[in-house]
Design an enzyme around this catalytic site. Structure first.
Site, PDB file in Angstrom:
ATOM      1  N   HIS A   1      48.259  28.682  99.050  1.00  0.00           N
ATOM      2  CA  HIS A   1      47.080  29.480  99.373  1.00  0.00           C
ATOM      3  C   HIS A   1      46.431  29.013 100.662  1.00  0.00           C
ATOM      4  O   HIS A   1      45.834  29.793 101.385  1.00  0.00           O
ATOM      5  CB  HIS A   1      46.104  29.439  98.194  1.00  0.00           C
ATOM      6  CG  HIS A   1      46.545  30.346  97.089  1.00  0.00           C
ATOM      7  ND1 HIS A   1      46.160  30.197  95.786  1.00  0.00           N
ATOM      8  CD2 HIS A   1      47.374  31.409  97.108  1.00  0.00           C
ATOM      9  CE1 HIS A   1      46.713  31.141  95.048  1.00  0.00           C
ATOM     10  NE2 HIS A   1      47.459  31.886  95.828  1.00  0.00           N
TER      11      HIS A   1
ATOM     12  N   HIS B   1      71.727  40.445 136.114  1.00  0.00           N
ATOM     13  CA  HIS B   1      71.718  41.810 135.572  1.00  0.00           C
ATOM     14  C   HIS B   1      72.114  41.830 134.105  1.00  0.00           C
ATOM     15  O   HIS B   1      72.787  40.924 133.607  1.00  0.00           O
ATOM     16  CB  HIS B   1      72.634  42.719 136.389  1.00  0.00           C
ATOM     17  CG  HIS B   1      73.984  42.128 136.616  1.00  0.00           C
ATOM     18  ND1 HIS B   1      74.240  41.222 137.628  1.00  0.00           N
ATOM     19  CD2 HIS B   1      75.146  42.287 135.954  1.00  0.00           C
ATOM     20  CE1 HIS B   1      75.507  40.863 137.582  1.00  0.00           C
ATOM     21  NE2 HIS B   1      76.086  41.491 136.570  1.00  0.00           N
TER      22      HIS B   1
END
Ligand code: PEP
Ligand code: MG
Length: 831
Positions: free
Chosen positions: A298, A745
């Site tokens: 929690h 590229h």
């Protein structure tokens, strides 16, 4: 009286842990029948009205359990329980994050900083002073005098009440996730077995402290014996409650355990209870480093709700010794870093610049009106559940409140909010809106949103039962109270009120009658009030098909796509077993939506949409194509939605919508969404992709910098992947052409808009070029994979040819502006 037996197979991935057990217990508590839960695997049985008892059955994924219901209202209880187990007992998704995400960025591979990998339980980057949260082994307070039995009871009851009050107050102000955890703690606190065990221990203990500590140890043994790590983690929640009780009863003992933060801090702890986390000063707390890998704990859920980076699995003792030093937590990459060297300093400085630019972009975007690239307006509003949510929504760029789910004010309490409390909440939203539109929906109780104080109605199918406006005739006083609060609040700004689950015009006529009567009541009592406009949710298909019948009666419509989808496709929105049928891409839904918007427009009525569909980015092109007036969605998604919207072409979106309405099924719709072109077509050349003076110092920095530039320009969403693709090519062969020029590229799916980008480097860098010369000019070609192969080759070969000429290279190096660079490339590459 007969017993009722229910067989249940646990489908919860983490088993029956605290939150589902809390929901289950709440259902059982509504009945006086006794309900026993037995796990067939281990033979453990428990009272289902106790969360702790339920947890003790160690019910794990796929366990089969027998539930026996007996006593006075057993039949009703069995109905409700069966329905709940089948349709409502759902799991929060805690598992979305927490992968072992350690990725060493290329640029950091030569750094000598100390790097400690961990598990990212929540992403993000933060830095601060390392502070140890070193909680000593829980031990009994010293110097405790023996307490009288009466005194023990008095102390205990007062501490229980105080803690309950504290948690309730925190719960009221908490965000949804935090509230859920606090609710689980509240129900543990009032749990029968918790209190019974404590009372039993008290009789043998000299002090209350001894009894609480023993209870804590007992639970520790019980939970740690579970096979489920998820259930083991619940031990921390119980320890948290015990420690909070001790702190309230023995305040001097508590002082030692609070940690004051004075500066930006990163807290390192073995583990941290939820209340310890909430007690830390959030102004200073930047990140958490936890030893235990408790991603479903929690505490981690709370930290996630607070948007804080968290790394777990931080075992290295060198970290503990580094208390007081600066630590950098990079939970995006999955590590923290000590003793940053120049390389790390530089890497994060550059990263920070990019993040700042992105924040500025989103900030600008969030404050701009929602509009498509070709100028079609689509208001982006927020869904809220409480008055404080509204402030955050407007700060985040909401153009209005499209849905205030007021039933949230009515849930998780013992009495409904009175007129004054409601008036305050509605007025606060209107004040925060400062004239922007606000739609408040009257309470939509029923279905999956029951409230404890209204009589439980046994319904075989609550979604088709008394929910929304259908409940009002049975709870008329409650509805009238809300109407008065709304009429009074309307004094504070233009208000639109919306009725949920409307099926037929008569319901609106009835509601209007009540509004007029309550208006008269306020008038007679001389209480300030004002008119509001009235609209309805379109979430029942029959109403959606009959819009013209409602037009004379209402001022506006808002589509509730959550319910509309469930009723149209006959699929329970909360049932995981049929989740695959809940298809937002179903063509029938889009045919209906198209028809609805068209009808509303023909009658000149405003129409928005406020279901979850609004925040699913896959469908934004279709929603734009519909021609809605507004989309209302969760606040954190506002800026991003506006940014995406600004890249879409509404004309193309309309065409796409027409196309998908002809599809035979959802798969075809999704395929069309993936391939259809809806983005405003962008030139491959754009000034934002040109960096005239890049201060990047090596190849890794250049590639990262250029990819980040594309990310900022909205040409890729996946910068890291694009960077890796470029690197793979560089590793095969260097793209350094010689003459100080490199042409990296890639042709890939992660590029959404193809681009030619240029970076002129102020410091030439080594690129491994054939001629051994450093590179000062980088021309990067990034092409979308769908684009024809010819296009790629055509541009590439032209570029290579032009590069042969010294004159062209000089022009590229000397073009005075980004615009001039674009023009030069356009001309030379004949684009
Ligand atoms: C809907 O049904 O889409 C909606 C917005 O209402 P709720 O989710 O509250 O039922
Ligand atoms: Mg609804």
């Amino acid at each position: 009286m007969p017993n009722y037996k229910i067989e249940y197979r646990c489908l919860l991935p983490h088993g029956l842990h605290a939150r589902p057990a809390t929901q289950l217990e709440a259902v059982c508590q509504r009945f006086s029948a006794s309900i026993e839960w037995c796990n067939r695997r281990n033979g453990r049985c428990a009272n289902a009205k106790s969360v702790l008892a339920l947890l003790s059955t160690d019910t794990l994924h796929h366990d089969v359990c027998d539930i026996v219901v007996s006593g006075h209202d057993a039949q009703c209880a069995a109905h409700s329980l069966r329905h709940f187990l089948r349709y409502e007992l759902n799991e929060q998704d805690d598992s979305a994050v927490g992968q072992n995400s350690f990725v060493m960025p290329r640029n950091l591979r030569t750094s000598h900083s100390l790097i400690f990998p961990g598990l990212a339980a929540n992403t993000g980057f933060a830095r601060g002073q390392l502070v140890l949260f070193d909680v000593p082994e829980p031990s009994l307070p010293v110097d405790l005098a023996v307490e009288e039995a009466n005194e023990q009871q008095r102390l205990l009851q007062s501490a229980l009440a105080q803690l309950q009050q504290q948690l309730t107050a925190q719960h009221r102000q908490a965000s949804a996730q935090t509230a859920q955890i606090l609710r689980a703690h509240l129900s543990l606190l009032s749990d029968i077995t918790f209190q019974q065990k404590l009372s039993a221990l008290l009789s043998d203990s000299p002090t209350l402290a001894h009894a609480i500590m023993q209870l804590q140890r007992d639970y520790q043994t019980q939970f740690m014996a579970s096979d489920s790590p998820y259930l083991q983690e619940r031990e921390l929640d119980l320890r948290d409650l015990c420690q909070q009780l001790l702190a309230l009863i023995y305040p001097t003992w508590a002082k030692a355990k609070t940690l004051q933060l004075h500066t930006a801090s990163v807290v390192l702890a073995d583990e941290l209870t939820p209340s310890q986390f909430l007690s830390l000063d959030r102004q200073h707390l930047q990140a958490l480093l936890l030893t235990h890998a408790a991603r479903t704990s929690h505490t981690v859920i709370l930290a996630r709700a607070a948007g804080m980076p968290v790394l777990t699995g931080m075992y290295d003792s060198r970290l503990t010794q580094a208390a007081g030093q600066m630590v950098w937590v990079d939970a995006n990459a999955g590590f923290c870093l000590l003793q940053p060297d120049a390389i790390a300093e530089r890497y994060y400085a550059l990263d920070e610049q990019i993040k700042q630019k992105r924040l500025q972009q989103l900030q600008i975007c969030s404050q701009a009106p929602g509009v498509s690239a070709d100028g079609q307006r689509l208001e982006i509003a927020a869904n809220i559940a409480s008055a404080p949510d509204a402030l955050l929504a407007f700060q985040s760029g909401a153009e209005g409140i499209g849905l205030f789910r007021t039933e949230m004010l009515f849930m998780d309490r013992e009495q409904p909010p009175d007129e004054e409390e409601q008036f305050q909440a509605y007025a606060a939203v209107l004040t925060a809106a400062a004239g922007k539109p606000v739609i408040i929906r009257t309470f939509d109780i029923g279905g999956d949103k029951p409230v404890a104080y209204l009589p439980a109605i046994a319904e075989t199918n609550p979604y088709l039962g008394l929910r929304g406006i259908r409940l009002y005739p049975y709870q008329e006083t409650l509805f009238r109270t809300q109407l008065r609060a709304l009429l009074r609040a309307a004094v504070h700004g233009p208000l639109k009120v919306m009725l949920p689950m409307v099926l037929q015009p008569e319901e609106v006529i009835w509601a209007r009658q009540l509004i007029a009567e309550e208006q008269a009541v306020l008038q007679t009592a001389d209480i300030p009030h004002a008119q509001f406009s009235l609209g309805i949710m379109l979430e029942i298909p029959a109403a959606a098909l009959q819009i013209s019948a409602f037009c004379p009666l209402v001022d506006f419509f808002s589509i509730g796509s959550n319910d509309l989808t469930q009723y149209l496709l006959a699929v329970d929105r909360n049932n995981p077993q049929v989740a695959r049928y809940y298809q937002s891409a179903h063509p029938a839904l889009w045919i209906l939506l198209q028809q609805m918007v068209l009808q509303a427009q023909q009658h000149g009525r405003w129409i928005g949409l406020c279901g979850e569909l609004a925040s699913d980015r896959r469908f934004l092109p279709l929603l734009l194509g519909l021609g809605l007036d507004e989309l209302s969605l969760a606040t954190p998604q506002i800026a991003e939605t506006k940014a995406l919207l600004s890249q879409l072409n509404a004309g193309q979106c309309r065409e796409l919508l027409t196309k998908i309405c002809e599809c035979a099924n959802s798969e075809q719709v999704l395929a069309s969404l993936n391939t259809g072109s809806v983005a405003e077509v962008r030139s491959m050349l754009s000034e934002e992709c040109m960096t005239l003076q890049a201060d990047w110092r090596n190849k890794a920095e250049v590639l990262k910098g250029m990819v980040d530039t594309l990310w900022l320009a909205g040409r890729t969403q996946q910068a890291l992947q694009l960077e890796e693709t470029l690197w793979q090519r560089e590793e095969a062969y260097s793209t350094g052409l010689g003459h100080g020029i490199a042409i990296p590229h890639a042709k890939t799916d992660v590029i959404e808009h193809s681009a030619i980008s240029i970076a002129r480097l102020t410091h030439p860098v080594d690129w491994g070029s054939l001629d051994g010369q450093p590179v000062d000019l980088v021309i990067m070609l990034t092409l979308n994979a769908q684009q024809g192969a010819d296009e790629h080759l055509r541009i590439f070969s032209r570029l290579a040819r032009r590069m042969m000429y010294d004159e062209f290279r000089q022009q590229l190096r000397q073009a005075p502006t980004a615009a001039a660079l674009c023009a030069l490339l356009q001309q030379e590459l004949e684009m």
